[in-house]
Motif scaffolding. Structure first.
Motif, PDB file in Angstrom:
ATOM      1  N   GLN A 385     -28.306  35.951  -0.968  1.00  0.00           N
ATOM      2  CA  GLN A 385     -27.959  36.952  -1.964  1.00  0.00           C
ATOM      3  C   GLN A 385     -26.982  37.970  -1.364  1.00  0.00           C
ATOM      4  N   CYS A 386     -26.086  38.441  -2.186  1.00  0.00           N
ATOM      5  CA  CYS A 386     -25.027  39.350  -1.738  1.00  0.00           C
ATOM      6  C   CYS A 386     -25.590  40.744  -1.454  1.00  0.00           C
ATOM      7  N   VAL A 387     -25.273  41.261  -0.267  1.00  0.00           N
ATOM      8  CA  VAL A 387     -25.698  42.619   0.096  1.00  0.00           C
ATOM      9  C   VAL A 387     -24.544  43.418   0.709  1.00  0.00           C
ATOM     10  N   SER A 388     -23.364  42.806   0.783  1.00  0.00           N
ATOM     11  CA  SER A 388     -22.229  43.501   1.391  1.00  0.00           C
ATOM     12  C   SER A 388     -20.924  42.973   0.803  1.00  0.00           C
ATOM     13  N   LEU A 389     -19.840  43.675   1.054  1.00  0.00           N
ATOM     14  CA  LEU A 389     -18.537  43.285   0.518  1.00  0.00           C
ATOM     15  C   LEU A 389     -18.102  41.909   1.006  1.00  0.00           C
ATOM     16  N   LYS A 390     -18.537  41.539   2.218  1.00  0.00           N
ATOM     17  CA  LYS A 390     -18.056  40.262   2.748  1.00  0.00           C
ATOM     18  C   LYS A 390     -18.662  39.060   2.027  1.00  0.00           C
ATOM     19  N   LEU A 392     -19.362  39.307  -1.327  1.00  0.00           N
ATOM     20  CA  LEU A 392     -19.023  39.500  -2.732  1.00  0.00           C
ATOM     21  C   LEU A 392     -18.015  38.425  -3.147  1.00  0.00           C
ATOM     22  N   GLU A 393     -18.211  37.839  -4.338  1.00  0.00           N
ATOM     23  CA  GLU A 393     -17.360  36.729  -4.801  1.00  0.00           C
ATOM     24  C   GLU A 393     -15.993  37.188  -5.301  1.00  0.00           C
ATOM     25  N   ILE A 394     -15.550  38.311  -4.837  1.00  0.00           N
ATOM     26  CA  ILE A 394     -14.243  38.826  -5.221  1.00  0.00           C
ATOM     27  C   ILE A 394     -13.753  39.688  -4.070  1.00  0.00           C
ATOM     28  N   SER A 395     -12.454  39.734  -3.897  1.00  0.00           N
ATOM     29  CA  SER A 395     -11.884  40.489  -2.783  1.00  0.00           C
ATOM     30  C   SER A 395     -10.755  41.379  -3.281  1.00  0.00           C
ATOM     31  N   GLY A 396     -10.263  42.216  -2.360  1.00  0.00           N
ATOM     32  CA  GLY A 396      -9.130  43.051  -2.697  1.00  0.00           C
ATOM     33  C   GLY A 396      -7.918  42.235  -3.098  1.00  0.00           C
ATOM     34  N   LYS A 397      -7.763  41.083  -2.472  1.00  0.00           N
ATOM     35  CA  LYS A 397      -6.643  40.185  -2.799  1.00  0.00           C
ATOM     36  C   LYS A 397      -6.728  39.739  -4.257  1.00  0.00           C
ATOM     37  N   ASP A 398      -7.952  39.426  -4.725  1.00  0.00           N
ATOM     38  CA  ASP A 398      -8.138  39.020  -6.126  1.00  0.00           C
ATOM     39  C   ASP A 398      -7.739  40.148  -7.079  1.00  0.00           C
ATOM     40  N   LEU A 399      -8.115  41.370  -6.733  1.00  0.00           N
ATOM     41  CA  LEU A 399      -7.790  42.508  -7.594  1.00  0.00           C
ATOM     42  C   LEU A 399      -6.281  42.730  -7.672  1.00  0.00           C
ATOM     43  N   ILE A 400      -5.607  42.536  -6.556  1.00  0.00           N
ATOM     44  CA  ILE A 400      -4.147  42.706  -6.528  1.00  0.00           C
ATOM     45  C   ILE A 400      -3.451  41.613  -7.339  1.00  0.00           C
ATOM     46  N   GLU A 401      -3.901  40.351  -7.129  1.00  0.00           N
ATOM     47  CA  GLU A 401      -3.240  39.219  -7.780  1.00  0.00           C
ATOM     48  C   GLU A 401      -3.598  39.092  -9.255  1.00  0.00           C
ATOM     49  N   ARG A 402      -4.872  39.308  -9.601  1.00  0.00           N
ATOM     50  CA  ARG A 402      -5.321  39.053 -10.976  1.00  0.00           C
ATOM     51  C   ARG A 402      -5.208  40.278 -11.875  1.00  0.00           C
ATOM     52  N   LEU A 403      -5.353  41.463 -11.300  1.00  0.00           N
ATOM     53  CA  LEU A 403      -5.336  42.675 -12.127  1.00  0.00           C
ATOM     54  C   LEU A 403      -4.140  43.561 -11.813  1.00  0.00           C
ATOM     55  N   CYS A 404      -3.253  43.051 -10.949  1.00  0.00           N
ATOM     56  CA  CYS A 404      -2.010  43.771 -10.612  1.00  0.00           C
ATOM     57  C   CYS A 404      -2.271  45.170 -10.050  1.00  0.00           C
ATOM     58  N   MET A 405      -3.370  45.305  -9.315  1.00  0.00           N
ATOM     59  CA  MET A 405      -3.661  46.593  -8.684  1.00  0.00           C
ATOM     60  C   MET A 405      -2.754  46.806  -7.475  1.00  0.00           C
ATOM     61  N   GLU A 406      -2.427  48.068  -7.218  1.00  0.00           N
ATOM     62  CA  GLU A 406      -1.642  48.401  -6.036  1.00  0.00           C
ATOM     63  C   GLU A 406      -2.591  48.560  -4.838  1.00  0.00           C
ATOM     64  N   PRO A 407      -2.172  48.078  -3.669  1.00  0.00           N
ATOM     65  CA  PRO A 407      -3.004  48.299  -2.468  1.00  0.00           C
ATOM     66  C   PRO A 407      -3.252  49.790  -2.284  1.00  0.00           C
ATOM     67  N   GLY A 408      -4.474  50.132  -1.904  1.00  0.00           N
ATOM     68  CA  GLY A 408      -4.781  51.539  -1.709  1.00  0.00           C
ATOM     69  C   GLY A 408      -6.263  51.835  -1.832  1.00  0.00           C
ATOM     70  N   LYS A 409      -6.585  53.121  -1.864  1.00  0.00           N
ATOM     71  CA  LYS A 409      -7.966  53.586  -1.858  1.00  0.00           C
ATOM     72  C   LYS A 409      -8.762  53.093  -3.061  1.00  0.00           C
ATOM     73  N   GLN A 410      -8.076  52.951  -4.229  1.00  0.00           N
ATOM     74  CA  GLN A 410      -8.802  52.583  -5.449  1.00  0.00           C
ATOM     75  C   GLN A 410      -9.412  51.189  -5.359  1.00  0.00           C
ATOM     76  N   ILE A 411      -8.797  50.306  -4.574  1.00  0.00           N
ATOM     77  CA  ILE A 411      -9.362  48.955  -4.420  1.00  0.00           C
ATOM     78  C   ILE A 411     -10.754  49.034  -3.804  1.00  0.00           C
ATOM     79  N   GLY A 412     -10.896  49.881  -2.800  1.00  0.00           N
ATOM     80  CA  GLY A 412     -12.210  50.061  -2.176  1.00  0.00           C
ATOM     81  C   GLY A 412     -13.219  50.613  -3.163  1.00  0.00           C
TER      82      GLY A 412
END
Length: 452
Positions: A385-390, A392-412
């Motif tokens: 079971q998931c207990v940490s970011l590592k 988690l079935e999603i990463s910062g890369k997914d947020l950037i590629e799929r939701l067009c988020m800019e790298p930065g504090k908001q991703i965290g």
């Protein structure tokens, strides 16, 4: 029977064949008599360092000024030191000069304790001028010669005496104890790094509770005064049967001899003297002591020059040692997320040791609770079971590629929000679901920003 390693025999025989004396000496002889495998083998000789260098093809000048060269045999180094007499000790630690001597007895006479002042080779057998073997039989720590003189030469020997006592389970002789008590203040001149080394060896020994001896002899008053305050703070409470210091000692005995774990127990209640209150019924309370213990522990470990990784791990365990973990899978997941995946399994051991050092009041219920938490934690692991970011079935890369988020504090911020959702319900750890939740989080954040 002392069995010298073949390489040690070779060095001794080469030196002897060249017309000099040579013996294995010190801790390796003590350990051999105790039927332990020595960590290393030191050799002492009547040959000067330059004569040793002439005898062997490959040597390293590791301490030639003080008579020591390292002889290399097939990639393994052995320290070979010339018999010597130490000059005046001007800093309670190091002799201002050394004088080489042809006498083994003079060399052994300068050593700290009788159990460390024995020498051996296969030709002469055991050389035990100061009755170290007898002290091993008596299980006694005793200085070579005059105790006051030995400790005046090198104050660190004061801590070494208690440390050897803890490692071996030996008593300290009356004369040696008296000298320690008188000269303990001289430890102020010893470096923090040296104090740290001896403290750790004592703490991870089979008898960490011998820190009590260090307290009784005035050692901790100099190197760890925070512990003295604990030894002088009572705990009048149903959950406890010892004062704070004795509880700490009992808890150290109850946990595995690993540095981080033993140090965590040493510091876990060190904030209690500063948080003590007594209610109208005379019951002691220590509200908020974990946070104060963390502050004290961090300050002490920094003062003693511990590395940052050790400080971080120990302080996390101190900070969370009283953390209530809800006895459910969700509760355990939340606790692991809060403390960290590397800390939580150690925290369970800390909690068990803490309980072991308490009174019998509600002990069975507490033990059952800890057992349940342990089983739930194992289930979390088994079910991955998931207990940490590592995990988690999603990463910062997914947020950037799929939701067009800019790298930065908001991703965290988004990832931590999603992790909180998954820890609440492990079935939510699916990429599509998490992407939708991330999108909704961003829309809501945008609306809040544009709202007048």
């Amino acid at each position: 029977m002392i069995n010298l390693p073949e390489k040690v025999k070779f060095i001794i025989e080469r030196i002897t064949d060249a017309g000099f004396e040579a013996y294995a000496v010190g801790g390796c002889i003590r350990d051999s008599l105790l039927m332990r495998v020595p960590d290393d083998w030191d050799i002492t000789t009547s040959a000067t360092p330059y004569q040793v260098k002439e005898i062997f093809g490959y040597t390293i000048d590791t301490g030639i000024k003080h008579g020591t060269v390292t002889v290399m045999i097939e990639g393994e180094g052995f320290e070979v030191t010339t018999y010597r007499v130490d000059g005046k000790y001007e800093d309670n630690r190091h002799p201002s000069e050394v004088t080489f001597t042809p006498s083994l007895e003079e060399d052994l006479r300068r050593r700290d304790f009788t159990i460390n002042a024995m020498a051996y080779n296969d030709r002469s057998g055991l050389v035990d001028i100061f009755e170290g073997e007898e002290d091993i039989k008596k299980k006694c720590i005793r200085c070579v010669g005059d105790s006051m003189e030995r400790f005046s030469e090198d104050a660190l020997r004061i801590m070494r005496g208690v440390r050897f006592s803890a490692q071996l389970g030996y008593v300290i002789s009356k004369e040696t104890k008296a000298a320690i008590k008188k000269l303990a203040p001289s430890l102020e001149r010893i470096s923090a790094e040296r104090i740290q080394t001896e403290l750790v060896k004592l703490v991870i020994s089979p008898h960490p509770d011998y820190l009590r001896t260090a307290y009784e002899l005035g050692i901790t008053k100099v190197v760890l005064p925070e512990f003295d305050a604990c030894m002088e703070t009572e705990q009048n409470h149903p959950h406890h049967c010892y004062n704070v210091g004795e509880h700490i000692l009992a808890s150290m005995k109850a946990i595995a001899p690993l540095k981080v774990l033993r140090l965590a127990m040493l510091f876990h209640d060190m904030g209690k003297p500063k948080t003590l209150t007594v209610d109208g019924d005379g019951i002691s309370h220590f509200h908020g002591h974990a946070a104060i213990s963390e502050e004290i522990g961090k300050r002490v470990l920094r003062r003693l020059k511990f590395d940052n990784h050790t400080i971080e791990q120990v302080m996390a365990l101190v900070k969370y040692h009283d953390l209530f973990v809800d006895p459910s899978l969700k509760g355990v997941r939340r606790a692991v997320m809060k403390t960290g995946e590397d800390i939580f399994p150690m925290l369970l051991r800390v909690k068990a040791a803490d309980l072991e050092a308490q009174s019998n009041y509600k002990r069975e219920e507490k033990a059952e609770y800890l057992k349940e938490i342990g089983l739930l934690y194992q289930e979390v692991l088994d079910r991955k079971q998931c207990v940490s970011l590592k995990t988690l079935e999603i990463s910062g890369k997914d947020l950037i590629e799929r939701l067009c988020m800019e790298p930065g504090k908001q991703i965290g911020e988004v990832l931590n929000y999603l992790l909180d959702l998954v820890v609440e319900d492990s079935s939510r750890n699916q990429k599509d679901f998490l992407l939708r939740q991330a999108g909704q989080y961003l829309e809501k954040a945008h609306e809040c920003k544009t709202d007048p």
